[in-house]
Write a protein that holds these residues in place. Structure first.
Motif, mmCIF file in Angstrom:
data_model
loop_
_atom_site.group_PDB
_atom_site.id
_atom_site.type_symbol
_atom_site.label_atom_id
_atom_site.label_comp_id
_atom_site.label_asym_id
_atom_site.label_seq_id
_atom_site.Cartn_x
_atom_site.Cartn_y
_atom_site.Cartn_z
ATOM 1 N N UNK A 140 0.742 -0.532 8.387
ATOM 2 C CA UNK A 140 0.271 -1.912 8.360
ATOM 3 C C UNK A 140 0.849 -2.635 9.574
ATOM 4 N N UNK A 141 -0.038 -3.244 10.387
ATOM 5 C CA UNK A 141 0.346 -3.900 11.630
ATOM 6 C C UNK A 141 0.291 -5.417 11.479
ATOM 7 N N UNK A 142 0.855 -6.157 12.432
ATOM 8 C CA UNK A 142 0.750 -7.624 12.384
ATOM 9 C C UNK A 142 -0.702 -8.080 12.490
ATOM 10 N N UNK A 143 -0.955 -9.316 12.103
ATOM 11 C CA UNK A 143 -2.269 -9.951 12.229
ATOM 12 C C UNK A 143 -3.364 -9.200 11.480
ATOM 13 N N UNK A 144 -3.032 -8.744 10.256
ATOM 14 C CA UNK A 144 -3.988 -8.052 9.396
ATOM 15 C C UNK A 144 -4.568 -6.799 10.044
ATOM 16 N N UNK A 145 -3.763 -6.131 10.827
ATOM 17 C CA UNK A 145 -4.203 -4.885 11.442
ATOM 18 C C UNK A 145 -3.700 -3.671 10.684
ATOM 19 N N UNK A 163 -7.624 9.455 14.403
ATOM 20 C CA UNK A 163 -6.798 8.258 14.446
ATOM 21 C C UNK A 163 -7.712 7.049 14.526
ATOM 22 N N UNK A 164 -7.370 6.002 13.780
ATOM 23 C CA UNK A 164 -8.238 4.834 13.760
ATOM 24 C C UNK A 164 -7.459 3.546 13.619
ATOM 25 N N UNK A 165 -8.059 2.475 14.107
ATOM 26 C CA UNK A 165 -7.463 1.157 14.004
ATOM 27 C C UNK A 165 -8.530 0.181 13.540
ATOM 28 N N UNK A 166 -8.116 -0.796 12.761
ATOM 29 C CA UNK A 166 -9.050 -1.789 12.275
ATOM 30 C C UNK A 166 -8.308 -2.934 11.626
#
Length: 242
Positions: A140-145, A163-166
């Motif tokens: 879990x990343x900052x800014x709802x990433x 690998x994916x980001x969203x």
């Protein structure tokens, strides 16, 4: 290979859109859509992708005015629907092949407040015990990433790292997945040789801190859509959930 791909993804800005879902038109030449039945939320969109071939295809809603990719063509095309802002079930078809069963449906779920919301404590490893040997690492990343790795295998039995980001909202995260190839083992690693290929979309829906569901919609030929239940395998010390 994975680190280089990760660096590129983290350098990009996470898109701030409602979830977009992928549907493959005529996968492998079949007169079908994959997946033929799709469940989405209000505000989401659906992207239809046809790689092209001898037969002309399109995607047209059975309800006039909801969406239409236009005239059926045999060349490669991609079409994204307008946002589905009304709950309900929307059938669609390929105009020239509807009578042959080339149809599908999109179920739009109504607005609802999720009983669980994603928090940083979701970070960790997730898998299906009955299929131990492949699984997901979620961050879990900052800014709802959100960043996710799927350590799995291709159709020939070789290692496949996706690998994916969203972004996430409430209990659900939608990520665009990529595969990488061309990298060599150090000291022969050369980042300029890496090829990154869009693989499809991964949706992760968390019921609570220890259970989730993964749903995937590939756009890469040879792979099929599917879903499976997940349980937590590990977490990060110091990150509480919820």
């Amino acid at each position: 290979m994975l680190l280089a791909l990760l660096a590129v993804l983290l350098a990009a800005t996470a898109p701030a859109w409602a979830a977009d879902h992928a549907v493959t038109v005529a996968p492998g030449g079949a007169l079908s859509f994959s997946p033929s039945s799709l469940t989405i939320n209000q505000g989401d969109t659906v992207t239809f992708t046809y790689a092209g071939g001898d037969m002309p295809h399109n995607a047209v809603s059975d309800t006039a005015g909801v969406f239409s990719s236009g005239k059926a063509i045999s060349g490669a095309w991609k079409y994204t629907t307008p946002a589905f802002n009304t709950a309900g079930t929307f059938g669609y078809s390929c105009t020239p092949h509807k009578s042959l069963g080339m149809t599908g449906s999109i179920v739009v779920q109504g607005d609802s407040t999720p009983t669980f919301s994603i928090v940083p404590g979701i970070t960790g490893s997730w898998y299906l015990p009955a299929q131990s040997g492949h699984g997901f690492n979620v961050e879990v990343l900052p800014n709802n990433g959100m960043l996710a790795f799927w350590y799995v295998y291709d159709n020939a039995g070789n290692n496949l790292w996706l690998v994916g980001q969203g972004t996430y909202s409430g209990d659900t995260a939608t990520l665009t997945m990529q595969s990488g190839s061309g990298g060599l083992f150090p000291p022969n690693f050369d980042k300029s040789k890496i090829v990154r290929t869009d693989w499809g979309t991964l949706t992760l829906k968390f019921s609570d801190c220890n259970t989730a569901t993964a749903q995937w919609s590939p756009i890469m030929p040879g792979y099929t859509s599917g879903s499976m239940d997940l349980v937590r395998l590990s977490g990060v010390s110091g990150l509480a959930c919820p």
